[in-house]
Enzyme design. Structure first.
Site, PDB file in Angstrom:
ATOM      1  N   LYS A   1       0.875  -1.130   0.142  1.00 43.94           N
ATOM      2  CA  LYS A   1       0.050  -0.090   0.008  1.00 43.94           C
ATOM      3  C   LYS A   1       0.671   1.369  -0.010  1.00 43.94           C
ATOM      4  O   LYS A   1       0.808   2.119  -0.853  1.00 43.94           O
ATOM      5  CB  LYS A   1      -0.819   0.032   1.248  1.00 43.94           C
ATOM      6  CG  LYS A   1      -1.935   0.981   1.392  1.00 43.94           C
ATOM      7  CD  LYS A   1      -2.748   0.276   2.735  1.00 43.94           C
ATOM      8  CE  LYS A   1      -2.102  -0.080   3.846  1.00 43.94           C
ATOM      9  NZ  LYS A   1      -1.701   0.810   4.752  1.00 43.94           N
TER      10      LYS A   1
ATOM     11  N   ARG B   1      -9.823   3.141   8.600  1.00 40.84           N
ATOM     12  CA  ARG B   1      -9.523   1.637   9.014  1.00 40.84           C
ATOM     13  C   ARG B   1     -10.712   1.084   9.653  1.00 40.84           C
ATOM     14  O   ARG B   1     -10.350   0.029  10.209  1.00 40.84           O
ATOM     15  CB  ARG B   1      -8.116   1.607   9.807  1.00 40.84           C
ATOM     16  CG  ARG B   1      -6.875   0.967   8.950  1.00 40.84           C
ATOM     17  CD  ARG B   1      -5.708   1.322   9.982  1.00 40.84           C
ATOM     18  NE  ARG B   1      -4.490   0.326   9.628  1.00 40.84           N
ATOM     19  CZ  ARG B   1      -3.467   0.948   9.199  1.00 40.84           C
ATOM     20  NH1 ARG B   1      -3.374   2.001   8.713  1.00 40.84           N
ATOM     21  NH2 ARG B   1      -2.436   0.065   9.091  1.00 40.84           N
TER      22      ARG B   1
ATOM     23  N   ARG C   1      10.476  -7.468   5.586  1.00 38.89           N
ATOM     24  CA  ARG C   1      10.625  -6.119   5.787  1.00 38.89           C
ATOM     25  C   ARG C   1      10.767  -5.726   7.246  1.00 38.89           C
ATOM     26  O   ARG C   1      11.822  -4.986   7.422  1.00 38.89           O
ATOM     27  CB  ARG C   1       9.062  -5.492   5.698  1.00 38.89           C
ATOM     28  CG  ARG C   1       9.178  -3.992   5.745  1.00 38.89           C
ATOM     29  CD  ARG C   1       7.836  -3.374   5.301  1.00 38.89           C
ATOM     30  NE  ARG C   1       6.863  -3.157   6.264  1.00 38.89           N
ATOM     31  CZ  ARG C   1       5.618  -2.914   6.226  1.00 38.89           C
ATOM     32  NH1 ARG C   1       5.460  -2.334   4.928  1.00 38.89           N
ATOM     33  NH2 ARG C   1       5.001  -2.779   7.218  1.00 38.89           N
TER      34      ARG C   1
ATOM     35  N   ARG D   1      11.341  -1.847  11.658  1.00 41.65           N
ATOM     36  CA  ARG D   1      10.324  -0.954  12.316  1.00 41.65           C
ATOM     37  C   ARG D   1       9.850  -1.636  13.429  1.00 41.65           C
ATOM     38  O   ARG D   1       9.798  -2.840  13.583  1.00 41.65           O
ATOM     39  CB  ARG D   1       8.988  -1.058  11.375  1.00 41.65           C
ATOM     40  CG  ARG D   1       8.786   0.186  10.473  1.00 41.65           C
ATOM     41  CD  ARG D   1       7.600  -0.075   9.513  1.00 41.65           C
ATOM     42  NE  ARG D   1       6.318  -0.436   9.957  1.00 41.65           N
ATOM     43  CZ  ARG D   1       5.107  -0.125   9.545  1.00 41.65           C
ATOM     44  NH1 ARG D   1       5.336   0.614   8.198  1.00 41.65           N
ATOM     45  NH2 ARG D   1       4.116  -0.464   9.979  1.00 41.65           N
TER      46      ARG D   1
ATOM     47  N   ARG E   1      -1.417  -7.411  13.944  1.00 41.58           N
ATOM     48  CA  ARG E   1      -2.015  -6.183  13.029  1.00 41.58           C
ATOM     49  C   ARG E   1      -2.640  -6.912  11.984  1.00 41.58           C
ATOM     50  O   ARG E   1      -3.600  -6.511  11.625  1.00 41.58           O
ATOM     51  CB  ARG E   1      -0.895  -5.540  12.346  1.00 41.58           C
ATOM     52  CG  ARG E   1       0.006  -4.640  13.299  1.00 41.58           C
ATOM     53  CD  ARG E   1       1.435  -4.243  12.926  1.00 41.58           C
ATOM     54  NE  ARG E   1       1.183  -3.539  11.595  1.00 41.58           N
ATOM     55  CZ  ARG E   1       2.397  -3.883  10.710  1.00 41.58           C
ATOM     56  NH1 ARG E   1       3.407  -4.200  11.218  1.00 41.58           N
ATOM     57  NH2 ARG E   1       2.153  -3.048   9.261  1.00 41.58           N
TER      58      ARG E   1
END
Ligand code: AMP
Length: 191
Positions: A14, A89, A128, A134, A145
């Site tokens: 995204k 969301r 990632r 992160r 998540r």
């Protein structure tokens, strides 16, 4: 110029695609995730409030993110269109967004939903995590998540489908292939 919403589960690409589309159409990319991460690294009041939610893979409370978006889309650079990346969301956020846009006499042109199978998403996110480090990319948080997405955000697909705004895009392929599919969908918006 366009008002675009980008939806998709964590790891769907995204953010990457949103950036490409914003550069192409010269519209600002409003990423609530990025705004929250910046606030966290600058340790602002907003950052302090958001930290525990972001770091555990939960959604930051609606009133906080709605406030952020409301202020941001009133800014001058949003006059001719903008792209929302990661907002709304929840159904509540989507309903509030409708109210805000009505007040501003604006409307959503298209909702792009990036479609990627769940097994592929987890693999991408773990990769990632290694590359970017992160703080919300550890495996338990990733799983949380994903659950948050399916419980709270997935119902928005039907919300926008009913409004005839939803465009599902196959999110498997190279970055270029996927952005071509998105561009095609945007070209076909009847203005
Ligand atoms: P993202 O970069 O879009 O994956 O967002 C990272 C994290 O920021 C999410 O897991 C949430 O904790 C928080 N966040 C971002 N956008 C929203 C939103 N619209 N509503 C609530 N929380 C959000």
């Amino acid at each position: 110029m366009y008002t675009i919403i980008f939806m998709g589960p964590p790891g769907s690409g995204k953010g990457t695609q949103a950036k490409i589309i914003c550069e192409l159409y010269h519209i600002p990319q409003i990423s609530t995730g990025e705004i929250l991460r910046n606030a966290m690294s600058n340790q602002t009041d907003l950052g302090k409030k958001a930290k525990e939610y972001v770091e555990s893979g939960k959604l930051v409370p609606d009133d906080i993110v709605i406030g952020i978006v409301k202020e941001r889309i009133k800014e001058k650079d949003c006059e001719k269109g903008f792209l929302l990346d990661g907002f709304p969301r929840t159904v509540k956020q989507a309903e509030e967004l409708d109210k805000i846009l009505n007040e501003l006499k604006k409307r959503i042109d298209i909702v792009i939903n990036l479609d990627v199978p769940e097994e592929e998403l987890i693999q991408r996110l773990l990769k990632r995590a290694k590359l970017e480090g992160r703080s919300d990319d550890t495996e338990p948080v990733i799983r949380n998540r994903m659950k948050t997405y399916f419980d709270q955000t997935y119902p928005l697909i039907e919300f926008y489908n009913q409004k005839n705004l939803l465009k599902n895009i196959n999110g498997i392929g190279t970055i270029e292939e996927i952005s071509e599919r998105i561009k095609e969908a945007i070209k076909n918006i009847d203005k």
